[in-house]
Design a protein around this motif. Sequence first.
Motif, PDB file in Angstrom:
ATOM      1  N   SER A  68       0.836  -1.214   0.000  1.00 47.34           N
ATOM      2  CA  SER A  68       0.000   0.000   0.000  1.00 47.34           C
ATOM      3  C   SER A  68       0.864   1.255   0.000  1.00 47.34           C
ATOM      4  O   SER A  68       0.552   2.243  -0.685  1.00 47.34           O
ATOM      5  CB  SER A  68      -0.916   0.022   1.225  1.00 47.34           C
TER       6      SER A  68
ATOM      7  N   GLU B 140      -4.117  -3.792  -5.722  1.00 47.49           N
ATOM      8  CA  GLU B 140      -3.314  -4.371  -4.642  1.00 47.49           C
ATOM      9  C   GLU B 140      -4.008  -5.625  -4.147  1.00 47.49           C
ATOM     10  O   GLU B 140      -5.129  -5.567  -3.648  1.00 47.49           O
ATOM     11  CB  GLU B 140      -3.150  -3.375  -3.479  1.00 47.49           C
TER      12      GLU B 140
ATOM     13  N   ASP C 256      -6.109  -0.907   3.683  1.00 50.60           N
ATOM     14  CA  ASP C 256      -5.064  -0.453   2.762  1.00 50.60           C
ATOM     15  C   ASP C 256      -5.086   1.055   2.556  1.00 50.60           C
ATOM     16  O   ASP C 256      -4.057   1.682   2.301  1.00 50.60           O
ATOM     17  CB  ASP C 256      -5.218  -1.149   1.404  1.00 50.60           C
TER      18      ASP C 256
HETATM   19 MG   LIG Z   1      -1.850  -3.088   2.052  1.00 57.25          MG
END
Ligand SMILES: [Mg+2]
Lengths: 328, 135
Positions: A57, A142, A93
Amino acid sequence: MGLAERILKGDVRAAARLMRDIDDDLPDAWHELKKLYPKTGRAYIIGVTGLPGSGKSTLVDKIVEIFRKEGKTIGIVAVDPTSPFTGGAILGDRIRMQRHSTDDGVFIRSLATRGYLGGISRSTHDIINVMDAMGKDIIIVETVGVGQDEVEIVNTAHTSIVVTVPGLGDEVQIIKAGLLEIADIFVINKSEREGAEKLEQELRVMIEMAPPRQDGWTPPIFKTEAVLGKGVFELIYGVSRHRNSLIESKKLDGKNKLRTKKHFLKLLQTRLLESVLGRMEEGETLDKMLQQLVDRKGNPYGLVEKIMREHLKSHLRSDHGGKGKTHS
Amino acid sequence: MSPKRKIRILIAKPGLDGHDRGARVIARGFRDAGFEVIYTGLHQTPEQIVATAIQEDVDVIGLSALSGAHDYLFPRITELLREEGADDITVIGGGIIPEEDIPELNKAGVKAIFTPGTRIEEAVAWVKGHVKLRG
Ligand SMILES: [Mg+2]
Ligand SMILES: Nc1nc2c(ncn2[C@@H]2O[C@H](COP(=O)(O)OP(=O)(O)OP(=O)(O)O)[C@@H](O)[C@H]2O)c(=O)[nH]1
């Protein structure tokens, strides 16, 4: 005005709503996705995967900063795991990316896996399509932080980045176990830590020993220190090199076809199964069938054949199938 | 309601408080009740909170504040939501909030305030009872 029309006019709320309907699997979402599909196919998709806590992140946050300076608009899909016990999830995140939340050129969406395996959610590809239709130039996905079996990102992204960190002891083993084949680019993050050089050497050996890739690409290794933004510029350069190599070698079309195929087959598989299960509920219930199998009063092979025969027959008779609405 | 609908809640901490232990406990409580909890960490501005709530299409925003700035920050958030046409999102709050401030906050559109000592189950039950999921 429907959600799709509103999205194409730039309505952020409508986009967020449709993403929700997709994630919750509402039949109406398909209707909207059909209308958006012609407007997709323009965005470049980057996957970021790797070990939990490796800094994915934080890296995404820094990557976005640089792309924004170049004037690119960004969509981010950040996936975190659903708790198998409660069905709930904490999606965290965004903590590292919040400074971009009020930037009109950035749209961030957190998703839970909801039991889906492969490091992303069932909905991820469709939600990417919504961001693509919104006109985002680059979409970054992600994945959840796991070390293995995240291969699905490779069927979703154009460029897959695998993030690792020094000092775990068995990083290379972990990567060998499932991440080697999917990495277009390796990142050694937290590279200020001891062991970064050694890890780089080991990775390099591993890449050299691996069978040559069909696309002729050799994954580069970048060392970064994401909290300080160190090495991120080079990483982005690596992404654009990979992209150019896909274009120059005429592999980008093939890649898009593969992505499309995986997505299409998954949709087909899901819908066929729903349709078959829907019909089964009308007659024999799944539970009853399972009991017969457990009691050895039937066998799964014959049963599947029987269901398929009946399913196809009834489809031919009625010419429409399954539960739910059929839009065309 | 589709069986696949899940309640999504943003747990946000506006203001300058130095730690977020309480907010994290609350986030876990909602997770354990089966909610999807978007957690954004400390020091969120009202603008960030509203933008996040919209992008994440949450049903509820849960605000946590210790520093006493709730009387400005909470109404500012409901005001921004109205400006964005997103005031269908339910706003609730918790933290150290004096009893006498609550009517004013309610009037500003904060639907419920949970003061220290409230059990997380109570907050969960309130949300389940008050949130109508679309579809
Ligand atoms: Mg993350
Ligand atoms: N020392 C050091 N810490 C870093 C670096 N990059 C990130 N971190 C820290 O590592 C921790 C995890 O970072 P995240 O970006 O949340 O990692 P992640 O891979 O997204 O984590 P998950 O999504 O939970 O798997 C945070 O405390 C970051 O500040 C780095 O280059 N060096």
